[in-house]
Design an enzyme around this catalytic site. Structure first.
Site, PDB file in Angstrom:
ATOM      1  N   HIS A 204      35.985  -9.797-101.502  1.00  0.00           N
ATOM      2  CA  HIS A 204      35.174 -10.961-101.871  1.00  0.00           C
ATOM      3  C   HIS A 204      34.211 -11.280-100.713  1.00  0.00           C
ATOM      4  CE1 HIS A 204      35.065 -15.558-102.879  1.00  0.00           C
ATOM      5  NE2 HIS A 204      34.024 -14.915-103.392  1.00  0.00           N
TER       6      HIS A 204
ATOM      7  N   ASP B  25      14.363  -0.314-102.175  1.00  0.00           N
ATOM      8  CA  ASP B  25      13.300   0.641-102.508  1.00  0.00           C
ATOM      9  C   ASP B  25      13.358   1.771-101.479  1.00  0.00           C
ATOM     10  OD1 ASP B  25      11.856   0.005-100.086  1.00  0.00           O
ATOM     11  OD2 ASP B  25      11.093  -1.805-101.061  1.00  0.00           O
TER      12      ASP B  25
ATOM     13  N   HIS C 158      11.042 -11.930 -95.929  1.00  0.00           N
ATOM     14  CA  HIS C 158      11.401 -10.503 -95.888  1.00  0.00           C
ATOM     15  C   HIS C 158      11.986 -10.102 -94.526  1.00  0.00           C
ATOM     16  CE1 HIS C 158      11.525  -6.373 -97.021  1.00  0.00           C
ATOM     17  NE2 HIS C 158      10.635  -5.995 -96.148  1.00  0.00           N
TER      18      HIS C 158
ATOM     19  N   TYR D 182       8.846  -4.888-101.991  1.00  0.00           N
ATOM     20  CA  TYR D 182       9.911  -5.915-101.921  1.00  0.00           C
ATOM     21  C   TYR D 182      10.973  -5.717-103.015  1.00  0.00           C
ATOM     22  CZ  TYR D 182       6.406  -7.961 -98.870  1.00  0.00           C
ATOM     23  OH  TYR D 182       5.499  -8.130 -97.869  1.00  0.00           O
ATOM     24  N   ALA D 183      11.125  -4.497-103.443  1.00  0.00           N
ATOM     25  CA  ALA D 183      12.125  -4.211-104.496  1.00  0.00           C
ATOM     26  C   ALA D 183      13.474  -3.939-103.830  1.00  0.00           C
ATOM     27  CB  ALA D 183      11.689  -3.028-105.345  1.00  0.00           C
ATOM     28  N   ASN D 184      13.980  -4.996-103.176  1.00  0.00           N
ATOM     29  CA  ASN D 184      15.282  -4.886-102.485  1.00  0.00           C
ATOM     30  C   ASN D 184      16.133  -6.095-102.871  1.00  0.00           C
ATOM     31  OD1 ASN D 184      14.272  -2.677-100.654  1.00  0.00           O
ATOM     32  ND2 ASN D 184      12.888  -4.338 -99.996  1.00  0.00           N
TER      33      ASN D 184
END
Lengths: 129, 129, 129, 129, 129, 129, 129, 129, 129, 129
Positions: E20, E28, E96, E118-120
């Site tokens: 947990h 990306d 970011h 920014y595809a994270n």
């Protein structure tokens, strides 16, 4: 086989690597071993080998200029304390908690079978010249 | 700390990893240790601890169904031989050279301080059920 | 095979290495395992083995002088709390977040199959003498 | 946390790495573990978890096309044998000694708490397509 | 082979080890991987597999209670942002640079072929009970 | 970031280390990975990425002078077979069992998501001069 | 063999592992290499290969958005400085001591045979999309 | 820095470890590197550095008593063959396949940028006294 | 520091690990070191320390029951041969090639600065009891 | 074998890896070796090789721009001090305790047999161009 010095291969290896002021610990069977410190466990059973036996064997092959012991050993373990003072090597006393912190700087902890309280000592290496 | 079984941390670790028919060795201080076999050195000085002392401590916490010893122990080391036969565990005898080759399959060699000849034994693990 | 003490080889190894005040953790299956702490995973499926089962097995072979548990266990998991208090070992309570930080100092985390909340405990080792 | 499949992190890791015909072993607590084979020890105490419990948990998440068991299980452990035949997966029988040799090719041995004789099985992975 | 959960052996291993609040990253193909964090590279070529494809595959087998994404994704990558909000999992936004610092605490970074900015996302594990 | 060649960091590393006649494998998701051969797992889910997709990506950046495939692919997987013959690279066919043995000499196995039978190929590196 | 990108296997491996803002160093043969930073030594003899040759080879296969160089290069090594400015990539200048400290964050130092002063540069990776 | 001998740190390390009859390889950029042999890659781009350049640099700092080259070099690469015979060191010729097998015993393979065929040589160390 | 026995830490470590019949090598500076054998290099410059100096130092602290030397030493290096015979330890002679093969079984090779031919010896450990 | 530079393989390896301002230590046999610093032990016996012998051998093959020595050497070891000043390399003096702390940044400590006090020096590498 090696002719001279301590018989135990791990203890011999550690002693041979010591420089002046390096430290090793001889401990009863209950002392906690710091995370990054090597433990050489020669314990066989409770009380065997005793702290005093191992101390004698190490002092026979290690130049020692100073000892550090726990304050509490004086009253709580007179027999072991006598063994320490009997070495005629200057002893510096620390509260047990502080003693344990100091063991983190040791090159190794030699764990004996000793089961009497505060039967631990830090040996500071001297120089052979 | 661990309540039950052998005190030595390395011996405890090895015994706990044994399955049926796995082997460990109890050796005098002169037995050559095969390259890839772990050596647990509990020797302190010549004769200490003795082969018989360590054998007793191991047998107290290890299920053993068979022993292998060197032929030569019968005549050259009656005391140790008596200790072996006194265990009432079946003993298989091999010439010493062959005995040494067999130690390569052991999970570990426990090195004692013993300094009498041929004081070595391979213990084959039994099953606890 | 080993005659005495806990059957699991990894748990036996860890217990045999403990000194006084060293800590191990028994955890439910969801506790995050700190980066540098060994995880001994004995979980089989959700609920099996239970926290209480594992606690009993460890206490049978480990000298324990103190427990640390999460505050929240008192109300959120009375059954587990009863198991802890039933050990008659002094318990120190910490907020769960602080409890998790403390687990970083443990020698190992034993992961059970427990799926009830806050079913975690830190066991501080006592001394066998 | 992972939603699907076996809960145990080590077993999940091993199952995820299996290709067609790869083998793993489910063993009683006495089977000797070959030198270079990983042992995942989920044993808690003698009999817990049982061989049958672990077998069920593994089969729930592993595609298995064949079993290998020791000849001797038929007569010496009917209960376990029934569990094996009950899986309706083809079983190939080997003498126990040969069975043990075969375990050297396994990716891992999952050690249970089982304490009845010959309660071991090699599972050969099938294909999920 | 493993029946249930994600097919990729490395992703399965990492998911099975999560507790947990443990975190993993889906990135990306340009996100810098922190020094001590494992990189699972499933990228095949620019755009393949896409961020959204991998996100779906992970969410199918991972309990997630929270997401962390870069502030900039809202305006600079609406498609990916829609995919994140479409999960109905609470999202926490960070600049970011701060997002990148946070990835140091992740158990692993899963590198996709994504080539849009920014595809994270950081996935914080929930609890399966 | 790297401008040219395959995007995947592990595949790029392996391709850059290949000398003339070195071999790598592109496999369906069920091929068993030999013990000492690195597995680069780019599988995402069953069928994704496909064998043909990955083959194309590798051939775009690897000089290949010869292929080895399983006999059985001709009849059991015409689509994959067409992809192989379509490369115009000479193909050597082996029975599947022998094919698997040959994969032990590979520098790496690239595991795809392919779930059609015998979708495996060994690529033997050519020379770029 | 690999068709595209830099020929050197170690440089190819490092470039393929770079994410946006990751840094590598191209150094003369005298720059001290920080303790935990990989050194890829392509030096052959004093002056061979030159800094400029290696810089050209790296820039041909690495997306670079920024350079860091030592202040002193402007006056003490005009030729190298011209090579740097000739790349039309923005250059940030630091005193040489600070430049050396910055190299600790690099993924690798590529050591050339260059023997003219201050012929070192840090390349900060850009993004290929 | 080191005053004397070859500049490259990896080549210097390998040369310093050579005893009489130990072997190293200088290879073109396509020679396959045996699994357990270290590869020192000084290649920068196709043709740079050349085989002949590297051979000269190594011979300047290595005592060599014998060369092994591929039969095929005589006809297929006269320039390289001239370089080899020009060393006045006795050359033993082997078919290329056998040459490759022999490289398994080398302490290291030094990979050049050479792109002409069969530009490989095994150097057998002589004695400096 | 260690009081007794050889000063060099690596030699002390190796000697302490020797059992009966284990072997170490004292070599001139040109003897090739087998792949898996540790090399303890005490050479300082050509001729220093000499073979005879090191031999004396080792024999002072190692129980040796047998020597193995190269046949060729008798005629090609009378001085070293006299040093060997002067030890009064039985010497077994082998052709140099066979001598070199035998060194593979040694626990370590101690490399001296000796630069006279065939100045190598294998020391077989005796027993200290 | 290597033609040029220091004969000792470990010293050659360390010298070849030095960049400008990197440091190594030449020590008497009693200097404590910091935990993470490599020790190259060329000691043979007390006094052999001497500090001065080793210093000369290193300076013959290492570009050195500065020395650091312990204050105390001036009075307590005039002979060694003369050897240091005789190098005509600028010397910076520190109290011995501070000198010891500084050795933690060294790439290696070369341990001699020296047994006169304060016979230690830190060599800061210069540049060969």
């Amino acid at each position: 086989m090696k002719k001279h010095g301590v018989l135990n291969r791990d203890i011999a290896r550690i002693l041979a690597s010591l420089g002046h002021t390096d430290q090793i610990v001889i401990a009863d069977c209950g002392l906690p071993i710091p995370e990054d410190v090597e433990c050489i466990d020669v314990s066989l059973k409770q009380g065997v080998p005793s702290f005093v036996e191992v101390l004698a064997e190490i002092l026979a092959d290690m130049e020692v200029e100073g000892l550090i012991a726990a304050e509490e050993v004086k009253e709580q373990n007179p027999a072991v304390h006598r063994a320490l003072t009997g070495t005629n090597i200057p002893i510096h006393y620390l509260p047990h908690e502080q003693f344990k912190d100091t063991t983190c700087k040791a090159k190794a902890v030699i764990r004996t079978g000793e089961v009497t309280p505060y039967a631990n000592v830090i040996l500071r290496s001297g120089v052979i010249f």
